[in-house]
Enzyme design. Structure first.
Site, short mmCIF file in Angstrom:
data_model
loop_
_atom_site.label_atom_id
_atom_site.label_comp_id
_atom_site.label_asym_id
_atom_site.label_seq_id
_atom_site.Cartn_x
_atom_site.Cartn_y
_atom_site.Cartn_z
N HIS A 192 0.82 -1.22 0.00
CA HIS A 192 0.00 0.00 0.00
C HIS A 192 0.85 1.27 0.00
CE1 HIS A 192 -4.07 -1.81 0.77
NE2 HIS A 192 -3.27 -2.84 0.95
N ASP A 400 3.29 9.35 -0.88
CA ASP A 400 2.16 8.54 -0.43
C ASP A 400 1.90 7.43 -1.44
OD1 ASP A 400 0.06 7.83 1.22
OD2 ASP A 400 -0.78 9.85 1.30
O1 F6P Z 1 -0.55 3.35 4.01
C1 F6P Z 1 -0.13 2.21 4.62
C2 F6P Z 1 -0.98 1.87 5.82
O2 F6P Z 1 -0.81 0.53 6.21
C3 F6P Z 1 -2.41 2.18 5.49
O3 F6P Z 1 -3.10 1.11 5.09
C4 F6P Z 1 -2.91 2.88 6.67
O4 F6P Z 1 -3.25 4.16 6.23
C5 F6P Z 1 -1.81 3.06 7.61
O5 F6P Z 1 -0.66 2.65 6.95
C6 F6P Z 1 -2.06 2.34 8.89
O6 F6P Z 1 -1.30 2.82 9.91
P1 F6P Z 1 -1.32 2.20 11.37
O7 F6P Z 1 -1.93 0.85 11.27
O8 F6P Z 1 0.11 2.14 11.76
O9 F6P Z 1 -2.12 3.11 12.19
#
Ligand code: F6P
Length: 494
Positions: A192, A400
């Site tokens: 992602h 991003d």
């Molecule tokens: O962008 C990568 C990601 O895994 C997204 O899916 C999500 O926005 C974020 O990071 C989740 O972050 P965390 O689980 O660390 O709060």
């Protein structure tokens, strides 16, 4: 963990199953795969929020939840709980056609795997922030240990015909661990985040081992063709991989498929939410509080990759250089805290508080506060209502993977009077949404100019741009993303 709920009425846990898998034809149109129906097993670090009313701001959670609602299967991941005792068994929570299987983490696992290697090494590196990388061998060991534990608890739940789909940088070695346990199902991985260029990746002391493990997946998906190119470049230059054509590569005596699958949203769900929220109590309160001022909005996890400081400064320049905008425009930044135990996140939080305080102190009037800065999350319905109320959506990350907020902002607009999207050229979404006002987030004045341009843009131009973006969102929606990836995975020959 007990029950798992959807949020804000939008994301009820689904019980429908999609009868067949689809794959995309060469011309991009969906077509049915001829193969039999296969169960989907999704693995990700975080699952959708488990408590009613809590909203996920994470793109992954939202997208995967929508996808699994349709296909049914298993969603496996961390429970979100950090416990003091040893973790022996996962929690299993069936919900219609879907079963949620979650594992707690010990404090040590959480520190080393999540706070440490995932979020102080891979996250900054994959977002091109080499200077923020804090590598410790102990964290790497914790990261590998948790991946092995995930595999150990998942393997007994797998059936022969399953398709396994792992997500994101937390789980790069998971496929390799499943193979070690003898799992032979097709296993895919979708990243992602961005994928860094070879010279950056080489900063990672164990880069070869990581990529070797990654190559145990059958299908490896990226958000954009730029990310895909970086990955292919690494394989060819560092590992002497052979390009077999048709997106296939031969490396470590295996054939893998690597491809870009840009993630999308469910356009109708988001626009219907926005319509429904247009007259909600919260939207009305917001509207009344604005007193006919134009609203600019940003919604991001509180993360240094999101470019929030530059965005605040760009707004400060707007009201400094365009004095007629003073008292006429309000900027609302919603930034729920994230990864709060990681020092770099504490630091960015302090800096933003100082910047918001400074700007408001400098320009506020007794009846106008230039920046509204909120460290809290809102459910999707409320956000969709706020987006529809906004004249400008500001999405200016320094880097991003995709940024679904950009897409949700567009889908939430009123067709008769749509707002304008100001979008960083370093968000994956910029590859698709060329009709946004594209800016380089490292040039604050460029952001300022785009804000001003958006505020003064004619209705006709706003409509034209919005319609073009909506057509793209509809073409590359969440269903296309899921079907394309799952189609590629089910075609993987093992
Ligand atoms: O962008 C990568 C990601 O895994 C997204 O899916 C999500 O926005 C974020 O990071 C989740 O972050 P965390 O689980 O660390 O709060």
């Amino acid at each position: 963990m007990s029950r798992i709920h959807g949020q804000g009425g939008q994301l009820e846990v689904g019980v429908r199953s999609v009868p067949e898998l689809f794959i995309r034809a060469q011309d991009g149109s969906p077509r049915r795969s001829s193969g039999p129906r296969r169960r989907l097993v999704v693995v990700s670090n975080r699952l959708a929020p488990v408590e009613r009313g809590k909203s996920s701001t994470g793109g992954l959670a939202v997208a995967v939840q929508t996808a699994l609602q349709k296909s049914g299967g298993i969603w496996f991941g961390w429970s979100g709980q950090v416990v003091s005792h040893a973790v022996e068994a996962p929690h299993i929570a069936p919900s219609g056609a879907l079963t949620y299987v979650t594992l707690d983490l010990s404090r040590q696992d959480y520190e080393e795997y999540y706070n440490g290697f995932a979020n102080r090494v891979l996250w900054p590196l994959f977002h091109f922030r080499a200077g923020l990388v804090e590598f410790r061998r102990q964290d790497l060991a914790g990261y590998l240990r948790v991946n092995r534990a995930f595999a150990t608890h998942l393997a007994p739940l797998l059936r022969q015909g399953d398709l396994v789909w792992a997500h994101d940088y937390h789980l790069i070695p998971l496929g390799c661990e499943l193979r070690r346990l003898g799992m032979e199902q097709p296993i895919g991985f979708f990243l992602h985040t961005p994928f860094p260029p070879t010279e950056l990746l080489r900063i990672l002391p164990n880069h070869r081992d990581m990529i070797r493990a990654l190559c145990d997946y059958d299908v490896i998906g990226f958000q954009t063709v730029h990310d895909l190119k970086s990955f292919r470049d690494y394989l060819m230059r560092e590992l002497g991989a052979q390009d077999l054509g048709g997106r296939r590569l031969r490396v470590f005596d295996r054939t893998i498929r690597a491809e870009a699958f840009p993630i999308g949203i469910d356009v109708d769900i988001v626009s219907n939410l926005a319509i429904a929220a247009a007259e909600s109590r919260q939207t009305r309160r917001l509207r009344e509080s604005l007193r006919a001022r134009a609203l600019m909005i940003g919604v991001d996890r509180l993360d240094y990759s999101k470019g929030l400081l530059a965005r605040f400064e760009a707004f400060e320049q707007l009201i400094e250089h365009f004095p007629e905008r003073r008292g006429q425009v309000t900027f609302m930044q919603i930034a729920p805290p994230s990864r709060s135990e990681v020092p770099e996140y504490l630091e960015i939080r302090r800096s933003l508080e100082a910047a918001a305080g400074h700007i408001n102190g400098r320009f506020a009037e007794f009846d106008w506060t230039p920046i509204r800065y909120l460290n809290k999350s809102f459910n999707h319905r409320t956000l969709a209502g706020f987006f529809r109320e906004s004249r400008i959506g500001v999405v200016t990350p320094l880097r991003d993977g995709m940024n679904l907020v950009a897409k949700e902002f567009v889908a939430s607009q009123n067709p008769a009077d749509p707002g304008v999207l100001v979008l960083s050229c370093f968000a994956g979404a910029a590859s698709e949404l060329g009709e946004a006002l594209i800016v380089n987030p490292f040039d604050r004045m460029e952001i300022t100019e785009a804000m001003e341009r958006g505020l003064s843009m004619s209705l006709e131009e706003r409509r034209e741009r919005w319609q073009a973006m909506m057509a793209t969102l509809r073409r590359n929606d969440i269903t296309a993303w899921r079907e394309n990836f799952v189609g590629a995975l089910s075609a993987a020959v093992r």
